[in-house]
Design an enzyme around this catalytic site. Structure first.
Site, PDB file in Angstrom:
ATOM      1  N   LYS A  99      10.308  -9.963  -1.089  1.00  0.00           N
ATOM      2  CA  LYS A  99       8.825 -10.056  -1.167  1.00  0.00           C
ATOM      3  C   LYS A  99       8.694 -10.869  -2.646  1.00  0.00           C
ATOM      4  O   LYS A  99       8.705  -9.747  -3.560  1.00  0.00           O
ATOM      5  CB  LYS A  99       8.190  -8.825  -0.906  1.00  0.00           C
ATOM      6  CG  LYS A  99       6.770  -9.089  -0.975  1.00  0.00           C
ATOM      7  CD  LYS A  99       6.080  -7.973  -0.276  1.00  0.00           C
ATOM      8  CE  LYS A  99       4.721  -7.668  -1.105  1.00  0.00           C
ATOM      9  NZ  LYS A  99       4.371  -6.189  -0.920  1.00  0.00           N
ATOM     10  N   GLY A 160      -3.483  -1.044  -3.260  1.00  0.00           N
ATOM     11  CA  GLY A 160      -3.817   0.544  -3.344  1.00  0.00           C
ATOM     12  C   GLY A 160      -5.413   0.632  -3.370  1.00  0.00           C
ATOM     13  O   GLY A 160      -5.673   1.802  -3.481  1.00  0.00           O
ATOM     14  N   ALA A 188      -1.388  -5.465   1.124  1.00  0.00           N
ATOM     15  CA  ALA A 188      -2.475  -4.909   0.412  1.00  0.00           C
ATOM     16  C   ALA A 188      -3.901  -4.552   0.632  1.00  0.00           C
ATOM     17  O   ALA A 188      -4.476  -5.374   1.441  1.00  0.00           O
ATOM     18  CB  ALA A 188      -2.330  -5.742  -1.034  1.00  0.00           C
ATOM     19  N   GLY A 189      -4.280  -3.507   0.178  1.00  0.00           N
ATOM     20  CA  GLY A 189      -5.741  -3.260   0.155  1.00  0.00           C
ATOM     21  C   GLY A 189      -6.221  -2.873   1.722  1.00  0.00           C
ATOM     22  O   GLY A 189      -7.252  -2.015   1.772  1.00  0.00           O
ATOM     23  N   ASN A 210       0.984   0.688   2.547  1.00  0.00           N
ATOM     24  CA  ASN A 210       1.902   1.879   1.936  1.00  0.00           C
ATOM     25  C   ASN A 210       0.986   2.870   1.485  1.00  0.00           C
ATOM     26  O   ASN A 210       1.093   3.998   2.005  1.00  0.00           O
ATOM     27  CB  ASN A 210       2.570   1.171   0.634  1.00  0.00           C
ATOM     28  CG  ASN A 210       3.385   2.234   0.162  1.00  0.00           C
ATOM     29  OD1 ASN A 210       4.372   1.742  -0.795  1.00  0.00           O
ATOM     30  ND2 ASN A 210       3.229   3.625   0.164  1.00  0.00           N
ATOM     31  N   THR A 211       0.120   2.706   0.611  1.00  0.00           N
ATOM     32  CA  THR A 211      -0.755   3.818   0.130  1.00  0.00           C
ATOM     33  C   THR A 211      -1.528   4.456   1.221  1.00  0.00           C
ATOM     34  O   THR A 211      -2.050   5.570   1.316  1.00  0.00           O
ATOM     35  CB  THR A 211      -1.767   3.045  -1.191  1.00  0.00           C
ATOM     36  OG1 THR A 211      -0.908   2.442  -1.947  1.00  0.00           O
ATOM     37  CG2 THR A 211      -2.432   4.110  -1.635  1.00  0.00           C
TER      38      THR A 211
END
Lengths: 259, 66
Positions: A99, A160, A188-189, A210-211
């Site tokens: 990635k 995040g 992301a986000g 992830n987060t």
């Protein structure tokens, strides 16, 4: 025909890709990975702490036959740094996917478009399966596809942040741009199951997060929620939603009313 | 012999990269080594000599993602 996700020569049943950072507990993390049914897991490449080499390591307790590893070039701020990290990851013999992530600004963690394109070109030439993290820029997405990227990964909002899809309109342009060429993975986000479903309803091929799971009050339950949101969004997309109308449109007959 | 390992100067009794790996107890670990900016495959550790001042990066996969 099975509705699978194809990235380069790889084929997956799950459309949820999971990052492995920020989990507070490795047992909870394993349970979250299981609940998510993700088949692709991302990792970062970092120096081993040689003074404390026995720190617990999530990768080393994984059943590596069950997962495809997607190392990232997180931390790279130039194409050359990203290529160096990618080569190290591949030398592990565990994966040939990378990635690409070339960060242009440390406060927003937004990608540097020029370094991102350059790193993508270099790594494609070296034979990697390249998934590129990019901004919500449809024209850059076109250049990445031309450079041979195997997947385009536009951010929904800053890494995040949990802000969800800030620009679904441009994300849909990217999805149109890449249709029939390479998958689009929203990366992301993403903060909630609703964000995931929205991304999939737009026509994204997959979501990487992830987060949103690692930071949830109950990461295992949230991992399951995300899996279900992927399925719901995907099916909603394939089913084809109704057009929005300004006024009501009765679903019960208006004639033959009793008087 | 002094080696620069992961940016730190270390005194290590080692003739080869295999000795370095052994001295830090990393034989069983999933690691990748860069020796003076060249990646060294695991099967070449035993035949890769190290000399005073060499720069060695020992990296591994850590949690990371989004």
């Amino acid at each position: 025909m099975a509705d699978t996700l194809k990235i380069g020569t790889y084929e997956f049943t799950s459309r949820l890709l999971l990052g492995t950072g920020k989990f507070s507990d490795l047992d909870v993390q394993q349970q979250a990975v299981d609940a998510s049914e993700a088949e692709v897991l991302t990792f970062a490449i970092r120096r081993l702490n040689i003074d404390n080499p026995d720190n617990p390591n999530f990768l080393e307790r994984l059943d590596l036959k069950k997962y495809t590893l997607l190392p990232n070039t997180a931390g790279a701020q130039t194409a050359e740094e990203a290529v160096r990290i990618a080569r190290l990851a591949k030398a592990s013999g565990l994966c040939d996917m990378i990635k690409v992530e070339v960060i242009g600004d440390m406060r927003t963690l937004l990608p540097d478009p020029i370094g991102t394109l350059k790193a993508t070109e270099m790594l494609v030439k070296e034979g990697f399966t390249v998934l590129t993290y990019t901004n919500d820029d449809p024209i850059l997405a076109r250049h990445l596809v031309e450079a041979g990227a195997h997947a385009v990964m536009p951010g929904a909002s800053p890494i995040g942040s949990g802000l969800g899809l800030l620009n679904p309109h441009y994300l849909s342009f990217i999805i149109e741009e890449c249709a029939g060429k390479v998958p689009v993975i929203i990366d992301a986000g993403v903060g909630s199951a609703a964000d995931v479903a929205q991304a999939m309803e737009l026509g994204a091929d997959a979501v990487l997060l992830n987060t949103a799971v690692a930071g949830a009050k109950d990461p295992v339950l949230m991992a399951e929620a995300m899996k279900l949101a992927i399925e719901a969004g995907r099916k909603g997309y394939l089913a084809g939603r109704i057009q929005k109308k300004r006024y009501a449109n009765a679903s019960s007959p208006l004639d033959l009313m009793i008087e | 012999m002094k080696l620069i390992i992961n940016g730190q100067e270390r005194d290590v009794a080692a003739k080869t990269l295999a000795d370095v790996v052994q001295s830090f107890g990393l034989n069983e670990r999933i690691i990748v080594i860069e020796h003076n900016l060249n990646i060294v495959p695991r099967d070449l550790y035993a035949t890769t000599d190290v000399t005073e001042g060499d720069k060695i990066e020992i990296v591994h996969f850590v949690g990371g993602g989004r």
